[in-house]
Design a protein around this motif. Sequence first.
Motif, PDB file in Angstrom:
ATOM      1  N   MET A 126      32.355  28.218  37.926  1.00  0.00           N
ATOM      2  CA  MET A 126      31.685  27.869  36.675  1.00  0.00           C
ATOM      3  C   MET A 126      32.077  28.830  35.544  1.00  0.00           C
ATOM      4  N   LYS A 127      32.431  30.040  35.930  1.00  0.00           N
ATOM      5  CA  LYS A 127      32.717  31.042  34.915  1.00  0.00           C
ATOM      6  C   LYS A 127      34.108  30.869  34.305  1.00  0.00           C
ATOM      7  N   CYS A 128      35.140  30.698  35.160  1.00  0.00           N
ATOM      8  CA  CYS A 128      36.508  30.693  34.634  1.00  0.00           C
ATOM      9  C   CYS A 128      37.219  29.363  34.824  1.00  0.00           C
ATOM     10  N   GLY A 129      36.593  28.426  35.556  1.00  0.00           N
ATOM     11  CA  GLY A 129      37.203  27.116  35.723  1.00  0.00           C
ATOM     12  C   GLY A 129      38.252  27.026  36.825  1.00  0.00           C
ATOM     13  N   TRP A 130      38.429  28.103  37.569  1.00  0.00           N
ATOM     14  CA  TRP A 130      39.390  28.109  38.670  1.00  0.00           C
ATOM     15  C   TRP A 130      38.949  27.146  39.754  1.00  0.00           C
ATOM     16  N   THR A 131      39.898  26.381  40.335  1.00  0.00           N
ATOM     17  CA  THR A 131      39.520  25.410  41.368  1.00  0.00           C
ATOM     18  C   THR A 131      39.964  25.876  42.749  1.00  0.00           C
ATOM     19  N   LEU A 132      39.374  25.238  43.753  1.00  0.00           N
ATOM     20  CA  LEU A 132      39.737  25.598  45.123  1.00  0.00           C
ATOM     21  C   LEU A 132      41.211  25.316  45.389  1.00  0.00           C
ATOM     22  N   SER A 133      41.729  24.228  44.801  1.00  0.00           N
ATOM     23  CA  SER A 133      43.137  23.939  45.058  1.00  0.00           C
ATOM     24  C   SER A 133      44.048  24.977  44.384  1.00  0.00           C
ATOM     25  N   GLN A 134      43.612  25.485  43.244  1.00  0.00           N
ATOM     26  CA  GLN A 134      44.388  26.569  42.621  1.00  0.00           C
ATOM     27  C   GLN A 134      44.375  27.804  43.516  1.00  0.00           C
ATOM     28  N   LEU A 135      43.199  28.057  44.087  1.00  0.00           N
ATOM     29  CA  LEU A 135      43.077  29.193  44.994  1.00  0.00           C
ATOM     30  C   LEU A 135      44.006  29.037  46.191  1.00  0.00           C
ATOM     31  N   ARG A 136      44.020  27.830  46.758  1.00  0.00           N
ATOM     32  CA  ARG A 136      44.876  27.597  47.920  1.00  0.00           C
ATOM     33  C   ARG A 136      46.350  27.702  47.558  1.00  0.00           C
ATOM     34  N   LYS A 137      46.677  27.215  46.387  1.00  0.00           N
ATOM     35  CA  LYS A 137      48.090  27.206  45.978  1.00  0.00           C
ATOM     36  C   LYS A 137      48.603  28.616  45.689  1.00  0.00           C
ATOM     37  N   THR A 138      47.792  29.402  44.997  1.00  0.00           N
ATOM     38  CA  THR A 138      48.277  30.709  44.560  1.00  0.00           C
ATOM     39  C   THR A 138      47.805  31.856  45.457  1.00  0.00           C
ATOM     40  N   GLY A 139      46.742  31.625  46.212  1.00  0.00           N
ATOM     41  CA  GLY A 139      46.168  32.719  46.988  1.00  0.00           C
ATOM     42  C   GLY A 139      45.439  33.722  46.109  1.00  0.00           C
ATOM     43  N   ARG A 140      45.218  33.372  44.856  1.00  0.00           N
ATOM     44  CA  ARG A 140      44.589  34.292  43.904  1.00  0.00           C
ATOM     45  C   ARG A 140      43.294  33.690  43.365  1.00  0.00           C
ATOM     46  N   LEU A 141      42.395  34.565  42.956  1.00  0.00           N
ATOM     47  CA  LEU A 141      41.159  34.133  42.317  1.00  0.00           C
ATOM     48  C   LEU A 141      41.284  34.314  40.812  1.00  0.00           C
ATOM     49  N   GLY A 142      40.460  33.565  40.063  1.00  0.00           N
ATOM     50  CA  GLY A 142      40.569  33.605  38.610  1.00  0.00           C
ATOM     51  C   GLY A 142      39.732  34.672  37.930  1.00  0.00           C
ATOM     52  N   CYS A 143      38.578  35.009  38.532  1.00  0.00           N
ATOM     53  CA  CYS A 143      37.729  36.024  37.924  1.00  0.00           C
ATOM     54  C   CYS A 143      36.788  36.603  38.979  1.00  0.00           C
TER      55      CYS A 143
ATOM     56  N   LEU B  88      46.224  51.630  43.574  1.00  0.00           N
ATOM     57  CA  LEU B  88      44.853  51.132  43.514  1.00  0.00           C
ATOM     58  C   LEU B  88      44.796  49.922  42.575  1.00  0.00           C
ATOM     59  N   ALA B  89      44.162  48.850  43.040  1.00  0.00           N
ATOM     60  CA  ALA B  89      43.998  47.662  42.204  1.00  0.00           C
ATOM     61  C   ALA B  89      42.613  47.687  41.563  1.00  0.00           C
ATOM     62  N   ARG B  90      42.564  47.553  40.249  1.00  0.00           N
ATOM     63  CA  ARG B  90      41.287  47.563  39.524  1.00  0.00           C
ATOM     64  C   ARG B  90      41.283  46.453  38.480  1.00  0.00           C
ATOM     65  N   ASN B  91      40.086  45.935  38.199  1.00  0.00           N
ATOM     66  CA  ASN B  91      39.946  44.954  37.130  1.00  0.00           C
ATOM     67  C   ASN B  91      38.784  45.321  36.226  1.00  0.00           C
ATOM     68  N   ILE B  92      38.840  44.798  35.022  1.00  0.00           N
ATOM     69  CA  ILE B  92      37.800  45.093  34.053  1.00  0.00           C
ATOM     70  C   ILE B  92      36.734  44.006  34.102  1.00  0.00           C
ATOM     71  N   ALA B  93      35.480  44.453  34.093  1.00  0.00           N
ATOM     72  CA  ALA B  93      34.363  43.523  34.239  1.00  0.00           C
ATOM     73  C   ALA B  93      34.348  42.477  33.122  1.00  0.00           C
ATOM     74  N   ASN B  94      33.902  41.290  33.473  1.00  0.00           N
ATOM     75  CA  ASN B  94      33.721  40.204  32.505  1.00  0.00           C
ATOM     76  C   ASN B  94      34.991  39.745  31.803  1.00  0.00           C
ATOM     77  N   MET B  95      36.128  39.996  32.412  1.00  0.00           N
ATOM     78  CA  MET B  95      37.387  39.469  31.894  1.00  0.00           C
ATOM     79  C   MET B  95      38.035  38.685  33.023  1.00  0.00           C
ATOM     80  N   PRO B  96      38.578  37.479  32.734  1.00  0.00           N
ATOM     81  CA  PRO B  96      39.279  36.771  33.806  1.00  0.00           C
ATOM     82  C   PRO B  96      40.473  37.596  34.302  1.00  0.00           C
ATOM     83  N   PHE B  97      40.824  37.455  35.585  1.00  0.00           N
ATOM     84  CA  PHE B  97      41.998  38.141  36.124  1.00  0.00           C
ATOM     85  C   PHE B  97      43.248  37.622  35.397  1.00  0.00           C
ATOM     86  N   PRO B  98      44.331  38.411  35.367  1.00  0.00           N
ATOM     87  CA  PRO B  98      45.519  38.006  34.607  1.00  0.00           C
ATOM     88  C   PRO B  98      45.999  36.581  34.870  1.00  0.00           C
ATOM     89  N   ILE B  99      45.900  36.119  36.111  1.00  0.00           N
ATOM     90  CA  ILE B  99      46.411  34.781  36.433  1.00  0.00           C
ATOM     91  C   ILE B  99      45.652  33.693  35.669  1.00  0.00           C
TER      92      ILE B  99
END
Lengths: 202, 360
Positions: free
Chosen positions: A88-105, B37-48
Amino acid sequence: MICEICKKNPATIHIQEIVDNQKKSMHICAECAEKKSAPQLLFDGNFNLAEVLYNITEHMGLPGFELGASSKKNEETETQEQAKATCMKCGWTLSQLRKTGRLGCSQCYKSFRDVLDDAFDTMHRGKLHVGKKPGGKIDESSTVMLEIMNMKKELEELVQREEYEKAAVVRDKINALTKGEKKVTNSKQHKGIRKSGKSKKK
Amino acid sequence: MAKAKRNNIEALVNHSVNWLDDSGPDADIAISSRIRLARNIANMPFPIAASEHDKTQVAAAVENAIEKSGSLGDDFFAYDIEQLSEIDRQILLERRLVSREFIASRGGEVLVVKNDESRGVMINEEDHLRLQVLSPGLQLEVVWKIINELDNQLSSSLPYSFDEQLGFLTSCPTNVGTGLRASVMLHLPALRLSGQINAAIQGISKLGLAVRGIFGEGSDNLGNLFQISNQSTMGETEEQIIFRLSKVIRQVINHEKNARASLMENKRYFLLDHIGRAYGTLRRAYILSSAEALESLSALRTGVDLGMFSSVDLRQVNELFKIIHSAHLQRFAGKELNQEERDIFRAKIVRDMLSGKNDE
Ligand SMILES: [Zn+2]
Ligand SMILES: [Zn+2]
């Protein structure tokens, strides 16, 4: 990261090939490495690294994900699940997660908790951070919490195996620890950059 | 407050590199120790998932925090990856300051690094911050002390994304918790020459550690260089992770030492011949591929460790390991070179350096 050969075990051997300017890599598990008597056989004629690499970049799932409950579900439930699972916060979807292995926020950790929970077991040694906190503070209570979590797991197993006497001992230990445990507070709120306003470009 | 020199690759190349030093503990076998070390800033979306605007904001905030903390000393460099040429990006990669993903650049990536390259921060890589500290030899405990302090300094002006249960939150769940990846680069020629390397790699990987090697066109590892690192980042303290890794690495180093001793005792002429031929190649070849250079340098390094050469020291060999890579060669030549030209130029540089003509 899961093994590129069996697509089952976690990959613990990472091979990089550099030919002059070009670098390629592959990630395999110890079992497959043994079978293929890697690294030698991996680079003989029968083994096209470029092709393998193309395949993994296509399917580069999140390490451990295929091991989780999700792979057991059929296509249909997965589609439904995907439709629902959006951060809800960043709009990242489960399929994006599966595809990239990364989270959005940061919030994605809560949004995709169920999927992640399974994966954590294969990736890490427990689901609780026991290391430092921002600013270097170390909280004793998290070590206790980790101990409790591990014991609860043990307790479940003992009950399943119907070893009730041992289970009782473990249960008593858990109770003792729980009483002594400091409540881990969640009060620490971090301010974001936007609010703190110290992001002026120099 | 010291400001970074911006986008000046020349300044970086002209400084000496801390981790190429030969003074570290076990420097004959352990080339370098690194913690990230991997760090992120609060309340900002990750770079991706972040917008250009978000990433610019993050970069400005992080650079500001670095300047304010003074943690990179008075003389440090900043590089906006988008502003750099392909070769200059490659230089950063060859110097092990950045990841391949970072220099592929989706926009907003900034590298900030201390002049001796011992510590730095990649901004907007996979995470907002990737702190990195690199030292010669095997000394993960010392490296941890340095990076822990750097992290504390930055966190006093940067609000990190942190969860009480999961720890430091990272874009990839494989880094969550401590966000810590520790690795040691090992040179293991005797384990390979004596045919024990595969068993060693498998043994290590079964302990939940990762092994990386550099491999060539054929079946063999190039340069006998292996990087061993931790896999999991949650459920253990930073000290526990480092302790476990160091312990295994000490064992590997002992295996290598035993293998060297036993080769010297039982296969002395085989070993001396292997090293002597490699030295001959490096001193006299006119065409040198990067694969052949890596192989020969590995043998030369082994010879230096065994005290076979009075005119070559470890630092020089380490320097050669760095300079034979293609971007460094082209930078040295001052122009772009195709592969054939590179192989010829590589041979020339190595000949010159080993005959003392060039004191790079
Ligand atoms: Zn496998
Ligand atoms: Zn999100």
